[in-house]
Design a protein around this motif. Structure first.
Motif, PDB file in Angstrom:
ATOM      1  N   PRO A  25      -5.835   2.060  12.669  1.00 17.86           N
ATOM      2  CA  PRO A  25      -5.797   0.785  11.954  1.00 17.86           C
ATOM      3  C   PRO A  25      -4.445   0.560  11.293  1.00 17.86           C
ATOM      4  CG  PRO A  25      -7.058   2.385  10.722  1.00 17.86           C
ATOM      5  CD  PRO A  25      -6.730   3.021  12.046  1.00 17.86           C
ATOM      6  N   ASN A  26      -4.056  -0.700  11.205  1.00 16.51           N
ATOM      7  CA  ASN A  26      -2.800  -1.060  10.559  1.00 16.51           C
ATOM      8  C   ASN A  26      -3.023  -1.026   9.048  1.00 16.51           C
ATOM      9  OD1 ASN A  26      -0.242  -1.961  10.098  1.00 16.51           O
ATOM     10  ND2 ASN A  26      -0.733  -4.106  10.406  1.00 16.51           N
ATOM     11  N   VAL A  27      -2.418  -0.082   8.365  1.00 15.11           N
ATOM     12  CA  VAL A  27      -2.615   0.093   6.933  1.00 15.11           C
ATOM     13  C   VAL A  27      -1.328  -0.308   6.220  1.00 15.11           C
ATOM     14  CG1 VAL A  27      -3.154   1.741   5.112  1.00 15.11           C
ATOM     15  CG2 VAL A  27      -4.241   1.950   7.331  1.00 15.11           C
ATOM     16  N   ILE A  28      -1.479  -1.114   5.175  1.00 14.26           N
ATOM     17  CA  ILE A  28      -0.332  -1.518   4.377  1.00 14.26           C
ATOM     18  C   ILE A  28      -0.579  -1.101   2.924  1.00 14.26           C
ATOM     19  CG2 ILE A  28       0.251  -3.467   5.862  1.00 14.26           C
ATOM     20  CD1 ILE A  28      -1.041  -5.296   3.776  1.00 14.26           C
ATOM     21  N   ASP A  29       0.464  -1.197   2.108  1.00 13.83           N
ATOM     22  CA  ASP A  29       0.335  -0.867   0.689  1.00 13.83           C
ATOM     23  C   ASP A  29      -0.002  -2.125  -0.094  1.00 13.83           C
ATOM     24  OD1 ASP A  29       0.960   1.769   1.139  1.00 13.83           O
ATOM     25  OD2 ASP A  29       3.108   1.446   0.868  1.00 13.83           O
ATOM     26  N   CYS A  30      -0.868  -1.984  -1.073  1.00  9.39           N
ATOM     27  CA  CYS A  30      -1.246  -3.088  -1.948  1.00  9.39           C
ATOM     28  C   CYS A  30      -0.018  -3.500  -2.762  1.00  9.39           C
ATOM     29  CB  CYS A  30      -2.384  -2.655  -2.870  1.00  9.39           C
ATOM     30  SG  CYS A  30      -2.855  -3.895  -4.087  1.00  9.39           S
ATOM     31  N   GLN A  31       0.188  -4.824  -2.898  1.00  6.80           N
ATOM     32  CA  GLN A  31       1.336  -5.315  -3.659  1.00  6.80           C
ATOM     33  C   GLN A  31       1.166  -5.085  -5.151  1.00  6.80           C
ATOM     34  OE1 GLN A  31       1.558  -9.421  -2.578  1.00  6.80           O
ATOM     35  NE2 GLN A  31       2.479  -9.004  -0.589  1.00  6.80           N
ATOM     36  N   ASN A  32      -0.067  -4.968  -5.605  1.00 10.15           N
ATOM     37  CA  ASN A  32      -0.330  -4.824  -7.039  1.00 10.15           C
ATOM     38  C   ASN A  32      -0.278  -3.359  -7.483  1.00 10.15           C
ATOM     39  OD1 ASN A  32      -1.096  -5.922  -9.619  1.00 10.15           O
ATOM     40  ND2 ASN A  32      -3.088  -4.997  -9.276  1.00 10.15           N
ATOM     41  N   CYS A  33      -1.035  -2.486  -6.779  1.00  7.58           N
ATOM     42  CA  CYS A  33      -1.141  -1.099  -7.248  1.00  7.58           C
ATOM     43  C   CYS A  33      -0.511  -0.086  -6.287  1.00  7.58           C
ATOM     44  CB  CYS A  33      -2.606  -0.735  -7.485  1.00  7.58           C
ATOM     45  SG  CYS A  33      -3.604  -0.693  -5.984  1.00  7.58           S
ATOM     46  N   GLY A  34      -0.201  -0.482  -5.064  1.00  6.85           N
ATOM     47  CA  GLY A  34       0.440   0.422  -4.109  1.00  6.85           C
ATOM     48  C   GLY A  34      -0.511   1.291  -3.332  1.00  6.85           C
ATOM     49  N   ALA A  35      -1.819   1.086  -3.484  1.00  8.27           N
ATOM     50  CA  ALA A  35      -2.808   1.874  -2.751  1.00  8.27           C
ATOM     51  C   ALA A  35      -2.864   1.386  -1.299  1.00  8.27           C
ATOM     52  CB  ALA A  35      -4.181   1.741  -3.399  1.00  8.27           C
ATOM     53  N   PRO A  39      -4.795  -5.011   6.043  1.00  5.38           N
ATOM     54  CA  PRO A  39      -4.260  -6.352   5.798  1.00  5.38           C
ATOM     55  C   PRO A  39      -5.373  -7.399   5.789  1.00  5.38           C
ATOM     56  CG  PRO A  39      -3.637  -5.568   7.981  1.00  5.38           C
ATOM     57  CD  PRO A  39      -4.318  -4.436   7.287  1.00  5.38           C
ATOM     58  N   HIS A  40      -5.188  -8.445   5.005  1.00  7.72           N
ATOM     59  CA  HIS A  40      -6.155  -9.546   4.853  1.00  7.72           C
ATOM     60  C   HIS A  40      -7.478  -9.076   4.267  1.00  7.72           C
ATOM     61  CE1 HIS A  40      -3.349 -11.914   7.202  1.00  7.72           C
ATOM     62  NE2 HIS A  40      -3.381 -10.995   8.130  1.00  7.72           N
ATOM     63  N   HIS A  41      -7.456  -8.024   3.467  1.00 12.44           N
ATOM     64  CA  HIS A  41      -8.649  -7.517   2.790  1.00 12.44           C
ATOM     65  C   HIS A  41      -8.329  -7.325   1.310  1.00 12.44           C
ATOM     66  CE1 HIS A  41      -9.946  -6.577   6.853  1.00 12.44           C
ATOM     67  NE2 HIS A  41     -11.166  -6.343   6.378  1.00 12.44           N
ATOM     68  N   VAL A  42      -9.340  -7.412   0.486  1.00 14.21           N
ATOM     69  CA  VAL A  42      -9.182  -7.157  -0.942  1.00 14.21           C
ATOM     70  C   VAL A  42      -8.939  -5.665  -1.146  1.00 14.21           C
ATOM     71  CG1 VAL A  42     -10.350  -7.262  -3.183  1.00 14.21           C
ATOM     72  CG2 VAL A  42     -10.669  -9.099  -1.540  1.00 14.21           C
ATOM     73  N   CYS A  43      -8.059  -5.331  -2.051  1.00 13.59           N
ATOM     74  CA  CYS A  43      -7.767  -3.928  -2.344  1.00 13.59           C
ATOM     75  C   CYS A  43      -8.989  -3.288  -2.996  1.00 13.59           C
ATOM     76  CB  CYS A  43      -6.569  -3.827  -3.279  1.00 13.59           C
ATOM     77  SG  CYS A  43      -6.154  -2.135  -3.745  1.00 13.59           S
TER      78      CYS A  43
END
Length: 76
Positions: A25-35, A39-43
């Motif tokens: 899966p394509n995993v990105i870092d949350c812009q708010n907390c970095g977890a 993508p396109h999902h709530v942290c």
């Protein structure tokens, strides 16, 4: 039921199935907390999506440690 006229060889079957594979899966870092999050999902850690609070984060409850005194210190 339908029956094939001739047997499909292993090579021909495997050529057809080359695209049936698992992709990471394509995993990105949350812009708010970095977890890490999808993508396109709530942290899941902070509950933010595109800079806005969408879901209140769940508070992890810490259980109180269980203390077992047993029979220590009793001289009966």
């Amino acid at each position: 039921m339908a029956h094939p006229k001739s047997r499909i060889s292993k090579q021909r079957k495997r050529k057809r199935r080359t695209h049936y594979k698992i992709e990471a899966p394509n995993v990105i870092d949350c812009q708010n907390c970095g977890a890490p999050k999808l993508p396109h999902h709530v942290c899941g850690e902070c509950g933010f999506y595109r800079g806005r609070l969408m879901v209140a984060p769940k508070v992890k409850e810490v259980a109180a440690p269980v203390v077992d005194f047993g029979n220590e210190g009793l001289d009966d």
